[in-house]
Design an enzyme around this catalytic site. Sequence first.
Site, PDB file in Angstrom:
ATOM      1  N   ARG A 219     -14.901  -6.077  -0.295  1.00  0.00           N
ATOM      2  CA  ARG A 219     -14.276  -5.651   0.974  1.00  0.00           C
ATOM      3  C   ARG A 219     -13.564  -4.303   0.768  1.00  0.00           C
ATOM      4  O   ARG A 219     -12.871  -4.095  -0.205  1.00  0.00           O
ATOM      5  CB  ARG A 219     -13.279  -6.718   1.422  1.00  0.00           C
ATOM      6  CG  ARG A 219     -12.524  -6.376   2.732  1.00  0.00           C
ATOM      7  CD  ARG A 219     -11.189  -5.721   2.469  1.00  0.00           C
ATOM      8  NE  ARG A 219     -10.448  -5.459   3.698  1.00  0.00           N
ATOM      9  CZ  ARG A 219      -9.341  -4.716   3.748  1.00  0.00           C
ATOM     10  NH1 ARG A 219      -8.850  -4.184   2.665  1.00  0.00           N
ATOM     11  NH2 ARG A 219      -8.726  -4.504   4.890  1.00  0.00           N
TER      12      ARG A 219
ATOM     13  N   THR B 235       0.876  -1.175   0.000  1.00  0.00           N
ATOM     14  CA  THR B 235       0.000   0.000   0.000  1.00  0.00           C
ATOM     15  C   THR B 235       0.910   1.220   0.000  1.00  0.00           C
ATOM     16  O   THR B 235       1.979   1.195   0.598  1.00  0.00           O
ATOM     17  CB  THR B 235      -0.867  -0.006   1.276  1.00  0.00           C
ATOM     18  OG1 THR B 235      -1.822  -1.053   1.145  1.00  0.00           O
ATOM     19  CG2 THR B 235      -1.590   1.320   1.502  1.00  0.00           C
TER      20      THR B 235
HETATM   21  N1  ASP Z   1      -4.558  -0.917   4.835  1.00  0.00           N
HETATM   22  C1  ASP Z   1      -4.752  -1.656   3.618  1.00  0.00           C
HETATM   23  C2  ASP Z   1      -6.113  -2.307   3.685  1.00  0.00           C
HETATM   24  O1  ASP Z   1      -6.482  -2.824   4.714  1.00  0.00           O
HETATM   25  C3  ASP Z   1      -3.729  -2.691   3.368  1.00  0.00           C
HETATM   26  C4  ASP Z   1      -2.308  -2.326   3.685  1.00  0.00           C
HETATM   27  O2  ASP Z   1      -2.026  -1.212   4.047  1.00  0.00           O
HETATM   28  O3  ASP Z   1      -1.421  -3.194   3.581  1.00  0.00           O
HETATM   29  O4  ASP Z   1      -6.780  -2.337   2.684  1.00  0.00           O
END
Ligand code: ASP
Length: 360
Positions: free
Chosen positions: A252, A224
């Site tokens: 989701r 991310t």
């Molecule tokens: N926070 C992101 C999510 O839950 C994933 C991540 O940051 O790795 O979609």
Amino acid sequence: MRIAWGVCMVAGMMTAAVHPAMSQGMKSEAAHHWAIVVHGGAGVIARPELGPKGEAAYRASLARAIAVGAKVLDAGGTAMDAVEATVKVFEDDPLFNAGRGAVFTAEGKNEMDAAIMDGATLRAGAVAGVTQPRHPISLARAVMEKTHYVMMAGPGADAFSVQAGLEQEPPAYFFTESRWQSLVKQLKKEGKPVPPRPVGAPPPGQTVPVAQLNEAEGSRNYGTVGVVALDRKGNIAAGTSTGGLQGKMPGRVGDSPIIGAGTYASNQSCAVSGTGTGEYFIRLEVAREVCNLVQFRGMRLQQAADEVIHKELDALHGDGGVIAITPDGQMAWSFNTPGMFRARQAEGGKVEIGIYNDEP
Ligand code: ASP
């Protein structure tokens, strides 16, 4: 020197927040030093799994991305422009879980989330579950600037990206072999059906995984991306973009596009972008929580970030981290995972890049 600058910043911050029009007129007075912090995801990042080559690739990508934002800020550009431009570089880089390189859902599709927020005005835009804009961050900004909404999702958001004239890409563009193999491995391990390869994806064996790391155990969600920036007028902004969690159920939505959870910016406190398992970040409203501690408890930024990550997130057994910046130039990062891809730079200073938790 630093204190005098901070005082000047507060004046600029108040003006920008209360009278945005007047802040334009203060331009010549506002000799703020720009600053920028970026992240490329947090997780179980181990040296042996990443290897020297993988490490070098990530460091080079972080350097390339932050240089783009720094250039915008150095030329007197806005924090919003710096955030968008930097996130776009990450979205084009297949090493990261955003745009090209986004992880797959359990059905073998890419559903991307992004948000951007302007600390000067508290205006924000966000998108969830989009599948076709090359740069979801630009779509988030279009939602902010071209609609009366803050958030759009799914097919309606995809359709709006066409109307807004943004670059569109077919599913094959977002496909990377590494992410696909990682999904297949996860689904098999969980005893779930493996979906067919996406239409237009190159046949197996014809592509080389982009990084070893993506194949590593526990690394499946890495990448991310997020950016926080402070411009010379003393305004701050935050942006986050992600493919979410690998193998997620279609539909989701994580924390990244939720204002206050994964992304937040206010000139009254700070700008924050988070990364980690979104369900915890949503429940704790992590980004806004960091800013609240700065604004209402008078904490320094690093202390506030550490409080939320190492106390509140830890207490819920959540994992992840944040990057943050204030209008007076404080920069912070905090994470409770073995690593977080990250970099920062302040005007006149060097770029600092880190991956593991034993680095500064
Ligand atoms: N926070 C992101 C999510 O839950 C994933 C991540 O940051 O790795 O979609």
